[in-house]
Design a protein around this motif. Structure first.
Motif, short mmCIF file in Angstrom:
data_model
loop_
_atom_site.label_atom_id
_atom_site.label_comp_id
_atom_site.label_asym_id
_atom_site.label_seq_id
_atom_site.Cartn_x
_atom_site.Cartn_y
_atom_site.Cartn_z
N LYS A 2 15.21 -3.42 30.09
CA LYS A 2 15.22 -4.20 28.85
C LYS A 2 14.60 -5.58 29.15
N ARG A 95 21.26 -5.40 19.59
CA ARG A 95 21.99 -4.63 20.61
C ARG A 95 21.99 -3.14 20.28
N LYS A 96 22.28 -2.85 19.03
CA LYS A 96 22.35 -1.46 18.57
C LYS A 96 21.00 -0.78 18.77
N MET A 98 18.57 -1.63 20.82
CA MET A 98 18.26 -1.52 22.26
C MET A 98 18.96 -0.29 22.84
N GLU A 99 20.23 -0.12 22.50
CA GLU A 99 21.00 1.02 23.00
C GLU A 99 20.39 2.34 22.53
N GLU A 100 20.00 2.39 21.26
CA GLU A 100 19.38 3.61 20.71
C GLU A 100 18.08 3.92 21.45
N GLU A 102 17.12 3.01 24.46
CA GLU A 102 17.39 3.44 25.84
C GLU A 102 17.90 4.87 25.90
N LYS A 103 18.74 5.25 24.94
CA LYS A 103 19.26 6.61 24.90
C LYS A 103 18.15 7.61 24.63
#
Length: 198
Positions: A2, A95-96, A98-100, A102-103
Motif C-alpha cells: 500500500k 480504508r475499506k 484499500m482492503e477490498e 488487497e483482497k
C-alpha cells in the motif's frame, strides 16, 4: 504493497498516478472519495451546509466548491471545522477500498492518492509514502496557470499545505516532476520495478 501518493498542489501528482495505473497499479483517489461523501442527498452535505451556510450549495443542491474554498482558505478555523466533518468519513472509505483492493488483487500495488497525507497524519496507513515534487517557484507558477489564480490566491493555497521541501524530507521515495514527461516516466518505471510486480 500500500503506497500513499502525495505531493504539493500543482506538482503533477495526477500525472504520476496515471503513469502508475498504466503500469498495473490500482488507484484509490481520496479527492474522488471526498466528492462522493458530499454528493447531493448525503447527510454529510447537509452538515457542511449547516456549518457554512446555504450559499455553499448550488441551486440544484450540489456543493459549490468554489464558494466553500473561498471560505475555508481564508480562515484556518473554518478549514479545520470542514476537515473535522469530512476526514473521518473519507478515511473510513479509503480504508475499506484499500482492503477490498488487497483482497481482490493481492499481487498489485495499491496506490492511494492523498493530497494532504502528511498534514492529516496518515503515514501509518501505508507501507510507504511516495511524494511528487517540483521546486516551490515552479509549483506557484503551475498553480496560477492551472487554476487561473492570482499570485496572492495561489500563495494562500500553498500556505495551507506543508511546504513541498518538508514533504520531500518525510517521503520514503520522491518523484521529481520538474523535468519533461519522459523524465518523470523513467522515475515511475524505476519505482514500480523496485516495488515488485504492480
Amino acid at each position: 504493497m500500500k503506497i500513499g501518493l502525495t505531493g504539493g498542489i500543482a506538482c503533477g501528482k495526477s500525472t504520476v498516478a496515471e503513469m502508475l495505473v498504466e503500469r498495473g497499479a490500482i488507484l484509490i483517489d481520496a479527492d474522488r472519495i471526498a466528492r462522493e461523501v458530499v454528493e447531493p442527498g448525503t447527510p454529510l452535505l447537509q452538515e457542511v451546509a449547516a456549518a457554512f451556510g446555504q450559499d455553499v450549495l448550488h441551486p440544484d443542491g450540489s456543493l459549490n466548491r468554489k464558494r466553500l474554498g473561498e471560505i475555508v482558505f481564508a480562515d484556518e478555523a473554518a478549514r479545520k471545522r470542514l476537515e473535522g466533518l469530512l476526514h473521518p468519513e473519507i478515511r473510513a472509505t479509503m480504508r475499506k477500498r484499500m482492503e477490498e483492493a488487497e483482497k481482490q488483487q493481492p499481487d498489485r500495488l495499491v496506490i492511494v492518492d492523498v493530497p494532504l497525507l502528511f498534514e492529516s497524519g496518515l503515514q501509518a496507513m501505508f507501507d510507504e509514502v511516495l511524494v511528487v515534487a517540483v521546486p516551490p517557484d515552479k509549483q506557484l507558477e503551475r498553480l496560477m496557470a492551472r487554476d487561473g489564480l492570482t499570485r496572492e490566491q495561489a500563495e494562500l493555497r500553498l500556505a495551507a499545505q506543508m511546504p513541498i521541501e518538508r514533504k520531500r524530507e518525510l517521503a520514503d521515495a520522491v518523484i521529481d516532476n520538474s523535468g519533461d514527461r519522459s523524465d518523470t516516466e523513467r522515475q515511475v518505471e524505476a519505482f514500480v520495478k523496485e516495488k515488485g510486480p504492480a
